[in-house]
Design an enzyme around this catalytic site. Structure first.
Site, PDB file in Angstrom:
ATOM      1  N   CYS A   2     -18.297  28.778  -2.191  1.00 57.76           N
ATOM      2  CA  CYS A   2     -19.635  29.227  -1.804  1.00 57.76           C
ATOM      3  C   CYS A   2     -20.542  29.336  -3.021  1.00 57.76           C
ATOM      4  CB  CYS A   2     -19.543  30.594  -1.170  1.00 57.76           C
ATOM      5  SG  CYS A   2     -18.370  30.681   0.162  1.00 57.76           S
ATOM      6  N   ARG A  27     -20.297  21.684  -4.956  1.00 61.01           N
ATOM      7  CA  ARG A  27     -19.041  22.439  -4.854  1.00 61.01           C
ATOM      8  C   ARG A  27     -18.441  22.340  -3.468  1.00 61.01           C
ATOM      9  NH1 ARG A  27     -19.587  26.901  -8.673  1.00 61.01           N
ATOM     10  NH2 ARG A  27     -18.558  28.316  -7.261  1.00 61.01           N
ATOM     11  N   TRP A  75     -18.695  27.997   2.107  1.00 60.26           N
ATOM     12  CA  TRP A  75     -17.492  27.201   2.349  1.00 60.26           C
ATOM     13  C   TRP A  75     -16.580  28.151   3.106  1.00 60.26           C
ATOM     14  CZ3 TRP A  75     -14.944  22.567   1.379  1.00 60.26           C
ATOM     15  CH2 TRP A  75     -13.547  22.615   1.333  1.00 60.26           C
ATOM     16  N   ASN A 101     -19.714  35.851  -2.279  1.00 58.70           N
ATOM     17  CA  ASN A 101     -18.618  34.908  -2.528  1.00 58.70           C
ATOM     18  C   ASN A 101     -17.354  35.737  -2.726  1.00 58.70           C
ATOM     19  OD1 ASN A 101     -20.522  32.924  -2.604  1.00 58.70           O
ATOM     20  ND2 ASN A 101     -20.364  32.527  -4.808  1.00 58.70           N
ATOM     21  N   GLY A 102     -16.222  35.209  -2.300  1.00 57.88           N
ATOM     22  CA  GLY A 102     -14.967  35.937  -2.492  1.00 57.88           C
ATOM     23  C   GLY A 102     -14.352  36.306  -1.156  1.00 57.88           C
ATOM     24  N   GLU A 476       5.500  13.221  -7.325  1.00 65.87           N
ATOM     25  CA  GLU A 476       4.098  13.607  -7.515  1.00 65.87           C
ATOM     26  C   GLU A 476       3.616  13.248  -8.934  1.00 65.87           C
ATOM     27  OE1 GLU A 476       1.432  14.417  -6.181  1.00 65.87           O
ATOM     28  OE2 GLU A 476       0.288  15.700  -7.529  1.00 65.87           O
ATOM     29  N   LYS A 480       0.504  10.716  -9.565  1.00 67.46           N
ATOM     30  CA  LYS A 480      -0.695  11.141 -10.283  1.00 67.46           C
ATOM     31  C   LYS A 480      -0.994  10.176 -11.433  1.00 67.46           C
ATOM     32  CE  LYS A 480      -1.653  13.914  -8.398  1.00 67.46           C
ATOM     33  NZ  LYS A 480      -2.329  13.839  -7.127  1.00 67.46           N
ATOM     34  N   GLU A 483      -2.380   6.964  -9.980  1.00 64.06           N
ATOM     35  CA  GLU A 483      -3.716   7.119  -9.398  1.00 64.06           C
ATOM     36  C   GLU A 483      -4.821   7.087 -10.449  1.00 64.06           C
ATOM     37  OE1 GLU A 483      -3.776   9.900  -5.515  1.00 64.06           O
ATOM     38  OE2 GLU A 483      -2.898  10.882  -7.240  1.00 64.06           O
ATOM     39  N   HIS A 499      22.027   3.875  -9.670  1.00 65.03           N
ATOM     40  CA  HIS A 499      22.132   2.951  -8.536  1.00 65.03           C
ATOM     41  C   HIS A 499      21.075   1.850  -8.619  1.00 65.03           C
ATOM     42  CE1 HIS A 499      25.204   5.433  -6.791  1.00 65.03           C
ATOM     43  NE2 HIS A 499      24.425   6.485  -6.891  1.00 65.03           N
ATOM     44  N   LYS A 598     -11.012   9.965  -1.388  1.00 65.94           N
ATOM     45  CA  LYS A 598     -10.563  11.356  -1.325  1.00 65.94           C
ATOM     46  C   LYS A 598      -9.940  11.667   0.031  1.00 65.94           C
ATOM     47  CE  LYS A 598     -10.152  15.575  -2.691  1.00 65.94           C
ATOM     48  NZ  LYS A 598      -8.935  15.681  -3.489  1.00 65.94           N
TER      49      LYS A 598
HETATM   50  C1  G6P Z   1      -5.766  10.437  -0.274  1.00 66.90           C
HETATM   51  C2  G6P Z   1      -6.052  11.184  -1.564  1.00 66.90           C
HETATM   52  C3  G6P Z   1      -4.797  11.910  -2.041  1.00 66.90           C
HETATM   53  C4  G6P Z   1      -4.272  12.827  -0.944  1.00 66.90           C
HETATM   54  C5  G6P Z   1      -4.056  12.063   0.365  1.00 66.90           C
HETATM   55  C6  G6P Z   1      -3.790  13.001   1.529  1.00 66.90           C
HETATM   56  O1  G6P Z   1      -4.904   9.388  -0.525  1.00 66.90           O
HETATM   57  O2  G6P Z   1      -6.500  10.283  -2.556  1.00 66.90           O
HETATM   58  O3  G6P Z   1      -5.093  12.663  -3.194  1.00 66.90           O
HETATM   59  O4  G6P Z   1      -3.075  13.406  -1.363  1.00 66.90           O
HETATM   60  O5  G6P Z   1      -5.217  11.320   0.719  1.00 66.90           O
HETATM   61  O6  G6P Z   1      -4.964  13.738   1.778  1.00 66.90           O
HETATM   62  P1  G6P Z   1      -5.011  15.092   2.564  1.00 66.90           P
HETATM   63  O7  G6P Z   1      -6.474  15.442   2.620  1.00 66.90           O
HETATM   64  O8  G6P Z   1      -4.454  14.819   3.938  1.00 66.90           O
HETATM   65  O9  G6P Z   1      -4.191  16.087   1.838  1.00 66.90           O
END
Ligand code: G6P
Length: 603
Positions: A2, A27, A75, A101-102, A476, A480, A483, A499, A598
């Site tokens: 927010c 934001r 938000w 906010n909070g 992960e 990352k 990506e 293996h 995203k």
């Molecule tokens: C996209 C984003 C990832 C995310 C995935 C799942 O591929 O680039 O960063 O992990 O979607 O998104 P979600 O909003 O369902 O967590």
């Protein structure tokens, strides 16, 4: 998150509020509102859900004049995305208008008490209780009433309030939610984000926790003397909180993401957690004897960690799948299955399709979601919000921490409904509450991780290995790195190296080994030895105090000790930082990597 903006001066306030709000919208927000005071008329308060343009549309063609006002973009956290829940909020008499906010953690108790005393509420928010509390204690002086109410509220706040009965002033206060004052010769501003006021002034005062400030025409005061500071940031930098990229800002917010997820939800004395969003299905959950966790991308790796947690501590047989596979399989489910969908955005098409499949089969559906009011949040039977705040960078970081913390809480919730001993519940809950501090410690080693990234900058292939709880973290870490740095990285379970994968190991193919001192530590050491025997370089993520590992590997990044099931919340942080610094060194568009989105709302 927010955003707050407020103004008192000589200029017409409405355009200033709208401009300030526009600067805060980066934001993420789902509704907005303003209130304008004018001595000659009643306060004008206008709110709208959706884009700021919707609010502007409602304000168009209206003569709204005044030199004092507040604005807010929301938000949603407590209460859905509705106009009534948007800020500003007011008291019964519409004398007091407040933006906040909070999270007010004890708002339910306060609301009940105020309700019995005759206060009428017009929203579902926690914020509204602040207005009614001020109304209750107001005796002619607004700052005195604010001073009185903050003794009663538990939680976090950055707030700004104005009152018809003590006009010509803004009172603002903070606790763990930023508030800054903008100081100009004949006007004062208040905001939660420097971006909102930078176009009017660069002279600011940062309010500290527990401080209250009063802004009046021509003067202001705080309960303590504070030096003026000069903002050096450009507008764009201000939006990123001074960080060069949203990704780094969001990694730095990982402790906060955990803190927000657990806030008000842990009950240490009972060794359990309170998850309000699951109340309506708690009896059904008690009968569940198998669970399916479905998600995509990073959220899927959180689900995998959840699978280990559920089986080990809640005793529930659990499976995990990616949305795009699950929807085309013929999963075996029954009336005792809980299907749990994890998504930052709550809009990922494959996850939603899997959710709809389960709904059609009459299976209980639960959501772990960040975005309030998203499709996933609306369509699941019940769920838990992760409260991580808006995540702007495409590559998910802090949301992952929120998901893991939520899964750990859910494990305790389900476990305590079953056979988990009180002492075990207490241990997990107590360790969860330590995590924000432990994660802050890891972030302090960011410069060291940047140096390690520099050392490995020219390598083009990386292994990430881990076992048990840290196997999903290896996946992960590799995702990352792919990506944002566009380097080839593969995550595997340490035991799988022999293996087939070992065929690729040589001095040009470094391995990042996640090997905290846990139940599979010795196994990981054997895996590291397999790599070293083939001249592979190894960076280890190890538990603080493990000096011995230095003899075996090339570089070590230390993380503090915690319960084994919670180590992923620590071990992933260096990996997020490593990927970030690699991407910086390669000069990529970090917040918007090529070919990625995203929120993937198509199949
Ligand atoms: C996209 C984003 C990832 C995310 C995935 C799942 O591929 O680039 O960063 O992990 O979607 O998104 P979600 O909003 O369902 O967590």
């Amino acid at each position: 998150m927010c955003g707050i903006v407020g103004y008192i001066g000589q200029k017409n306030v409405l355009p200033i509020l709208i401009e300030g709000l526009r600067r805060e919208t980066y934001r993420g927000y789902d509704s907005a509102g303003v209130v304008v005071f004018n001595e000659k008329a009643d306060p004008v308060c206008v709110k709208a859900i959706g884009k700021l343009e919707n609010l502007e549309g409602k304000l168009n063609n209206r003569q709204i004049e005044g030199v004092l006002g507040l604005g807010h973009c929301r938000w949603a956290t407590t209460g859905g995305v509705t106009e009534a829940n948007a800020h500003p909020h007011w008291d019964c008499q519409r004398n007091i208008f407040l933006v906040h906010n909070g999270i007010i953690e004890n708002y339910k108790e306060l609301k009940e008490k105020l309700g019995k005393e005759g206060h009428r509420f017009s929203s579902e928010t926690d914020t509204e209780v602040l207005c009614h509390l001020i109304e209750k204690y107001f005796q002619g002086n607004l700052e005195e009433a604010v001073r009185r109410i903050i003794k009663e509220v538990r939680g976090t706040y950055g707030l700004a309030v104005i009152s018809k009965n003590d006009p010509q002033k803004i009172v603002t206060a903070r606790l763990s939610s930023p508030i800054i004052l903008g100081i100009n010769s004949n006007e004062f501003l208040v905001a939660s984000d420097p971006a909102a006021i930078l176009t009017r002034t660069r002279q600011v005062i940062n309010l500290d926790d527990n401080e209250i400030a009063v802004l009046k025409p021509g003067n202001f005061f705080i309960l303590k003397e504070k030096p003026l500071t000069q903002i050096e940031w450009t507008l764009e930098e201000a939006e990123r909180g001074g960080y060069p990229h949203f990704m780094l800002k969001e990694i730095m917010e990982e402790p906060e993401a955990i803190e927000n997820a657990i806030k008000g939800r842990l009950i240490p004395e009972e060794g359990t957690v309170k998850l309000g969003g699951l109340q309506s299905v708690s009896e059904r959950l008690r009968k569940v004897n198998n669970a399916i966790l479905v998600a995509c991308g990073t959220a899927h790796y959180a689900a995998m960690v959840g699978e280990y947690m559920f089986e080990e501590y809640a005793g529930i047989p659990t499976k995990t799948d990616i949305g795009s596979e699950f929807r085309y399989r013929k999963p075996i489910v029954n009336e005792k299955t809980a299907s749990i969908f994890i998504s930052q955005s709550g809009e990922t098409a494959d996850t939603l399709a899997a959710l709809r499949e389960m709904k059609e089969k009459g299976v209980l559906t639960l959501g772990i979601t960040n975005v309030v009011g998203s499709s996933q949040a609306r369509e699941t039977d019940a769920g838990v919000y992760t409260r991580s705040g808006p995540e702007i960078a495409v590559a998910s970081t802090k949301a992952f921490l929120g998901q893991l913390a939520t899964l750990a809480m859910l494990t305790v919730y389900l476990g305590r409904q079953r056979d988990m001993a009180l002492v075990m519940g207490k241990r997990i809950v107590s360790e969860l509450s330590n995590l924000p501090e432990l994660t802050k410690e890891i972030l302090k080693s960011a410069p060291e991780i940047a140096k390690i990234a520099k050392k490995y900058k020219d390598f083009e292939n990386f292994w990430f290995i881990g076992r048990k709880y840290n196997y999903p973290i290896a996946l992960e870490g590799a995702l990352k790195l792919k990506e944002v740095s566009y380097l080839h990285a593969e995550g595997i379970g340490g035991g799988e190296l022999k293996h087939g994968f070992l065929a690729l190991v040589d001095e040009d193919f470094p391995t990042i080994a996640i090997c905290p001192s846990d139940s599979v530590y010795d196994k990981m050491i054997s895996n590291i030895e397999e790599v070293k025997a083939r001249k592979g370089k190894v960076i280890a993520i190890a538990t603080k105090g493990n000096e011995k590992i230095k003899e075996l590997v090339d570089d070590v990044i230390y993380i503090p000790k915690t319960l084994e099931m919670l180590t992923p919340l620590l071990s992933v942080i260096p990996l997020h930082l490593f990927a970030y610094y690699m991407a910086v060194l390669h000069g990529h568009d970090i917040d918007k990597p090529r070919n990625l989105a995203k929120s993937v709302t198509v199949e």
